[in-house]
Motif scaffolding. Sequence first.
Motif, PDB file in Angstrom:
ATOM      1  N   LEU A 159     -42.041  87.195  87.794  1.00 49.84           N
ATOM      2  CA  LEU A 159     -43.011  88.085  88.416  1.00 49.84           C
ATOM      3  C   LEU A 159     -42.863  89.509  87.898  1.00 49.84           C
ATOM      4  O   LEU A 159     -43.859  90.188  87.607  1.00 49.84           O
ATOM      5  N   PHE A 160     -41.637  89.949  87.761  1.00 48.63           N
ATOM      6  CA  PHE A 160     -41.399  91.304  87.257  1.00 48.63           C
ATOM      7  C   PHE A 160     -41.753  91.415  85.776  1.00 48.63           C
ATOM      8  O   PHE A 160     -42.321  92.425  85.336  1.00 48.63           O
ATOM      9  N   GLU A 161     -41.441  90.387  85.023  1.00 50.53           N
ATOM     10  CA  GLU A 161     -41.732  90.424  83.589  1.00 50.53           C
ATOM     11  C   GLU A 161     -43.230  90.462  83.326  1.00 50.53           C
ATOM     12  O   GLU A 161     -43.705  91.199  82.451  1.00 50.53           O
ATOM     13  N   GLU A 170     -40.941 100.790  87.228  1.00 44.69           N
ATOM     14  CA  GLU A 170     -39.994 100.274  88.209  1.00 44.69           C
ATOM     15  C   GLU A 170     -40.445 100.560  89.639  1.00 44.69           C
ATOM     16  O   GLU A 170     -40.303  99.721  90.522  1.00 44.69           O
ATOM     17  N   LEU A 171     -40.992 101.761  89.891  1.00 46.23           N
ATOM     18  CA  LEU A 171     -41.449 102.075  91.241  1.00 46.23           C
ATOM     19  C   LEU A 171     -42.612 101.176  91.652  1.00 46.23           C
ATOM     20  O   LEU A 171     -42.689 100.732  92.806  1.00 46.23           O
ATOM     21  N   ARG A 172     -43.484 100.902  90.712  1.00 44.46           N
ATOM     22  CA  ARG A 172     -44.599 100.011  91.018  1.00 44.46           C
ATOM     23  C   ARG A 172     -44.102  98.586  91.279  1.00 44.46           C
ATOM     24  O   ARG A 172     -44.615  97.888  92.164  1.00 44.46           O
ATOM     25  N   LEU A 173     -43.104  98.155  90.532  1.00 44.32           N
ATOM     26  CA  LEU A 173     -42.520  96.831  90.762  1.00 44.32           C
ATOM     27  C   LEU A 173     -41.877  96.750  92.141  1.00 44.32           C
ATOM     28  O   LEU A 173     -41.963  95.726  92.821  1.00 44.32           O
ATOM     29  N   LEU A 174     -41.242  97.846  92.553  1.00 46.07           N
ATOM     30  CA  LEU A 174     -40.580  97.853  93.851  1.00 46.07           C
ATOM     31  C   LEU A 174     -41.576  97.794  94.991  1.00 46.07           C
ATOM     32  O   LEU A 174     -41.435  96.963  95.910  1.00 46.07           O
ATOM     33  N   PHE A 175     -42.586  98.684  94.954  1.00 44.64           N
ATOM     34  CA  PHE A 175     -43.485  98.808  96.099  1.00 44.64           C
ATOM     35  C   PHE A 175     -44.641  97.815  96.082  1.00 44.64           C
ATOM     36  O   PHE A 175     -45.235  97.558  97.132  1.00 44.64           O
ATOM     37  N   ARG A 176     -44.954  97.244  94.941  1.00 41.24           N
ATOM     38  CA  ARG A 176     -46.066  96.299  94.863  1.00 41.24           C
ATOM     39  C   ARG A 176     -45.619  94.839  94.805  1.00 41.24           C
ATOM     40  O   ARG A 176     -46.409  93.947  95.143  1.00 41.24           O
ATOM     41  N   ILE A 177     -44.386  94.577  94.392  1.00 48.08           N
ATOM     42  CA  ILE A 177     -43.935  93.195  94.252  1.00 48.08           C
ATOM     43  C   ILE A 177     -42.706  92.923  95.127  1.00 48.08           C
ATOM     44  O   ILE A 177     -42.717  92.006  95.964  1.00 48.08           O
ATOM     45  N   ALA A 178     -41.651  93.697  94.928  1.00 43.13           N
ATOM     46  CA  ALA A 178     -40.388  93.391  95.599  1.00 43.13           C
ATOM     47  C   ALA A 178     -40.481  93.538  97.115  1.00 43.13           C
ATOM     48  O   ALA A 178     -40.120  92.615  97.864  1.00 43.13           O
ATOM     49  N   LEU A 179     -40.962  94.677  97.589  1.00 43.22           N
ATOM     50  CA  LEU A 179     -40.997  94.908  99.032  1.00 43.22           C
ATOM     51  C   LEU A 179     -41.981  94.000  99.766  1.00 43.22           C
ATOM     52  O   LEU A 179     -41.639  93.472 100.834  1.00 43.22           O
TER      53      LEU A 179
END
Length: 285
Positions: A159-161, A170-179
């Motif tokens: 998903l991150f890749e 990285e911030l977009r990955l954190l707030f749009r995918i991880a959280l």
Amino acid sequence: MVFAFYAFAICFALICLYPFALVLLSSLTEETSLQRFGYSLFPHKFSISAYKAIFSTSTIPRAYLVTLFVTVVGTTLSLLITSTVAYALSGKRLYYAGSLAFFFYFTMMFSGGLVSQYILITKYLHLQNSIWVYIIPALFGPWNMFLMRNFFNDIPNELFESAKLEGAGELRLLFRIALPLSLPALATIGLFYALGYWSMWTPALLYVENPDLYTLQYIIMQIIRNINIAQTIAIQGAAQSSTAVAPAYTVRLATAMVTVGPIIFLYPFLQRYFVGGLKVGAIKG
């Protein structure tokens, strides 16, 4: 067998509810009846004078607002910082992630003690007589961070890749995918942080001299230790009743009910996420 299990669960739930119901109904009892007949599930004489005594003065409502502010702001900031650190240490994002994780783990095992903490807060951070003395020292919990990191590690790396191929940082990955995919972990550690902030009274004892910044738990601690405080609240705020006895003991019971109320009503909304988050912390180290 199933019937016996449900019967046991119901009996256990009733046993757990009994102290709560006893305190609630006793707080709705007239002071003279409570002194004469003791605590009972069936009040001999109904009265709400204790609750009138609590909310007719500014002490308890003001402390309530302070505690609400500390809980909401502190929990929000703690979740933000904890999830950010956990995301950085998850996967293979940092070259020295293992060393940093050991640093956080070390702080769980050893502490500088109360004296060093007092010097840090008063001499260097200058947080005394500030509402931030409740929030800043408790912003980050290493155990909660490790729980959150374990949840991030379970998210498929594909998903991150794929998001990185679309240009996400990285911030977009954190707030749009991880959280968004980590709601159980967020609810679990959010409840832990909220309980900690809501129950906080030690900073008020050590660092706060302004009565306007006292938390609700600190006021309750004062009431429990000195019953004259409860009598003063009753005399100043409660309407005069037919009896000359001030609702001292019932004020303590009513204050306890006012204190635990919001947390009790919050837990059912987070229960399904809370159980899922605990499974993650129990399975993985």
